[in-house]
Every structure is written in structure tokens, then in C-alpha cells.
Design a protein around this motif. Structure first.
Motif, mmCIF file in Angstrom:
data_model
loop_
_atom_site.group_PDB
_atom_site.id
_atom_site.type_symbol
_atom_site.label_atom_id
_atom_site.label_comp_id
_atom_site.label_asym_id
_atom_site.label_seq_id
_atom_site.Cartn_x
_atom_site.Cartn_y
_atom_site.Cartn_z
ATOM 1 N N THR A 90 83.256 49.213 20.581
ATOM 2 C CA THR A 90 84.054 49.461 21.772
ATOM 3 C C THR A 90 85.368 48.736 21.563
ATOM 4 O O THR A 90 85.552 48.027 20.577
ATOM 5 C CB THR A 90 83.359 48.961 23.052
ATOM 6 N N TYR A 91 86.292 48.906 22.480
ATOM 7 C CA TYR A 91 87.633 48.392 22.256
ATOM 8 C C TYR A 91 88.107 47.565 23.435
ATOM 9 O O TYR A 91 87.688 47.786 24.572
ATOM 10 C CB TYR A 91 88.585 49.559 21.964
ATOM 11 N N VAL A 98 88.246 48.378 27.237
ATOM 12 C CA VAL A 98 87.491 49.609 27.482
ATOM 13 C C VAL A 98 86.009 49.301 27.312
ATOM 14 O O VAL A 98 85.551 48.998 26.215
ATOM 15 C CB VAL A 98 87.905 50.727 26.497
ATOM 16 N N SER A 136 83.505 51.316 27.607
ATOM 17 C CA SER A 136 82.824 52.391 26.898
ATOM 18 C C SER A 136 83.803 53.533 26.671
ATOM 19 O O SER A 136 84.698 53.768 27.485
ATOM 20 C CB SER A 136 81.626 52.888 27.715
ATOM 21 N N THR A 137 83.640 54.237 25.550
ATOM 22 C CA THR A 137 84.484 55.403 25.283
ATOM 23 C C THR A 137 83.772 56.694 25.673
ATOM 24 O O THR A 137 84.259 57.778 25.381
ATOM 25 C CB THR A 137 84.869 55.464 23.789
ATOM 26 N N MET A 186 85.685 59.374 27.348
ATOM 27 C CA MET A 186 86.641 60.083 26.507
ATOM 28 C C MET A 186 85.945 61.102 25.608
ATOM 29 O O MET A 186 86.598 61.873 24.908
ATOM 30 C CB MET A 186 87.428 59.088 25.655
ATOM 31 N N GLN A 222 82.042 58.487 20.477
ATOM 32 C CA GLN A 222 81.424 57.195 20.194
ATOM 33 C C GLN A 222 81.688 56.830 18.741
ATOM 34 O O GLN A 222 81.637 57.689 17.860
ATOM 35 C CB GLN A 222 79.911 57.233 20.416
ATOM 36 N N SER A 269 81.897 58.556 13.624
ATOM 37 C CA SER A 269 82.264 58.931 14.989
ATOM 38 C C SER A 269 81.616 60.255 15.359
ATOM 39 O O SER A 269 81.499 61.153 14.523
ATOM 40 C CB SER A 269 83.787 59.077 15.127
ATOM 41 N N TYR A 283 82.138 63.194 18.264
ATOM 42 C CA TYR A 283 82.997 63.719 19.327
ATOM 43 C C TYR A 283 82.301 64.898 19.996
ATOM 44 O O TYR A 283 81.971 65.887 19.340
ATOM 45 C CB TYR A 283 84.332 64.201 18.758
ATOM 46 N N THR A 320 90.446 60.913 21.291
ATOM 47 C CA THR A 320 90.836 59.508 21.376
ATOM 48 C C THR A 320 91.853 59.280 22.492
ATOM 49 O O THR A 320 92.339 58.164 22.660
ATOM 50 C CB THR A 320 91.435 59.030 20.038
ATOM 51 N N GLY A 321 92.167 60.324 23.245
ATOM 52 C CA GLY A 321 93.102 60.201 24.361
ATOM 53 C C GLY A 321 94.195 61.246 24.285
ATOM 54 O O GLY A 321 94.380 61.911 23.259
#
Length: 207
Positions: A101-102, A105, A107-108, A111, A114, A131, A133, A139-140
Motif C-alpha cells: 500500500t502507499y 492510501v 487501500s488501492t 482504484m 492491488q 499487480s 487490475y 493507478t489514477g
């Protein structure tokens, strides 16, 4: 090849394991003990004792530290049973991958993606991960850039890779590499989950 001398190393205690994980992650973020103390609200001496395996922080204290370092609290603990001392620095078993995680944030998931770490740790000059998706995940909306380099290989699904003004759609078997200073983002434009294996420059080396 791993020598017999290495295999005879003493197994770390849970406190020593936790301390080693904390030290590795702190350094990966380029933080000194003093900086981590200031950000987490914990004393420098307390953090130093944790890293040396001489203190056992409460769950609440560890949660505060984990939030600063952008990882779930489970990052610091053993999973799926103990790991052999000679294996820990080099090997990550499939069931033992740690989720990334970042900072800022929790949790992603919102978005639609993971990240899990494939590298045994974040101490080296290269970090490797995988990853997933979900359809529409990315990623945004904004492009982002940083120092270092990154590369990857699409295993499943489709990935739309934006590099500056260029947009590339990658499918299974396609790979990529680029300087991370180029503004970029990843998105799954398809109808099935996309899986990508990647490698990049760890945060601590992005200077």
C-alpha cells in the motif's frame, strides 16, 4: 548456491523478525529513525529497541508506525508458518506475498488494483512485484512521475500504458521498460482482470 554455513544460522525470534522488517521498510522509504519517530509520534529510543528486537510494540503502536510507512499492519508478521533462516533473504513462497500500500492510501481497492511484493525485501537495488487490475482499474486519472526505472511483462488481460502523450495497449506476452521520470499511468481497458509482473527502482534509491 546457499552454503551449509548459511543454513545453520539461528532462527530469528518474532521480535527480531519484526524489528528487521521495520528497519528494512524504514530504510526503503529513506527515513531516519528520528524522522520516523517524528511522523509516528513514538520515541526514537522506543523505535530503536523495536528494530533491535528488544521491544514488543502494542498493536496500536504498530498500527501508527505502519500507517506512516504505508503498509498494512500484517506486513510485519509471519504468515503461513515460520520461514527457514536461509530462505528468508532470498525466497518468497506463493502464499507469503505481502501486499503493498502507499503513504496516505489505506487501500488501492477503490482504484481497482492491488500490488504484491515478489522480492524478499526492499533492501536491494531492485524491487519486483505483481499487480492485478480489475476491468477499468487504474493507478489514477492523473499521470505521475518519479526517479528510477521500471519494466514489466503482461501475463493476463490487457494493460493500457500511458507514457507522456503516447498510449500503448499491451497484451499477454508484451513487455515494457522506461525511465520513471516520464509521466505515466497504468489502466485495464479490458473486460477481464489484467495481471502484470514488474520491477522498478525502490523508493530509497529514487534520488
Amino acid at each position: 548456491m546457499i552454503s551449509k554455513k548459511q543454513t545453520s544460522k539461528r532462527q530469528k525470534t518474532p521480535a527480531e523478525h519484526l524489528g528487521g522488517e521495520l528497519r528494512s521498510l524504514r530504510k526503503a522509504h529513506g527515513l531516519s529513525l528520528k524522522q520516523l519517530a517524528e511522523k509516528s509520534g513514538k520515541s526514537l529510543s522506543f523505535l530503536s529497541k523495536i528494530e533491535r528486537g528488544l521491544a514488543r510494540p502494542s498493536i496500536t503502536a504498530l498500527q501508527d508506525i505502519a500507517e506512516v510507512l504505508g503498509v498494512p499492519i500484517g506486513w510485519f508478521f509471519e504468515t503461513e508458518g515460520p520461514v527457514a533462516a536461509n530462505e528468508r533473504p532470498y525466497v518468497v513462497r506463493a502464499g507469503r506475498r505481502r501486499r503493498l500500500t502507499y503513504s496516505g492510501v489505506a487501500s488501492t481497492d477503490y482504484m481497482g488494483f492491488q500490488d504484491h511484493l515478489l522480492s524478499a525485501n526492499l533492501d536491494g537495488e531492485l524491487a519486483m512485484g505483481i499487480s492485478r487490475y480489475e476491468p477499468g482499474g487504474s493507478t489514477g486519472d492523473d499521470l505521475y512521475a518519479h526517479q528510477g526505472e521500471e519494466a514489466g511483462l503482461v501475463l493476463e488481460g490487457e494493460i493500457e500504458l500511458t507514457l507522456g502523450d503516447e498510449v500503448f495497449v499491451l497484451r499477454p506476452g508484451d513487455s515494457f521498460s522506461f525511465p520513471s521520470k516520464i509521466p505515466h499511468r497504468y489502466r485495464n481497458p479490458g473486460q477481464v482482470t489484467a495481471v502484470v509482473v514488474w520491477a522498478n527502482t525502490p523508493i530509497s534509491l529514487r534520488r
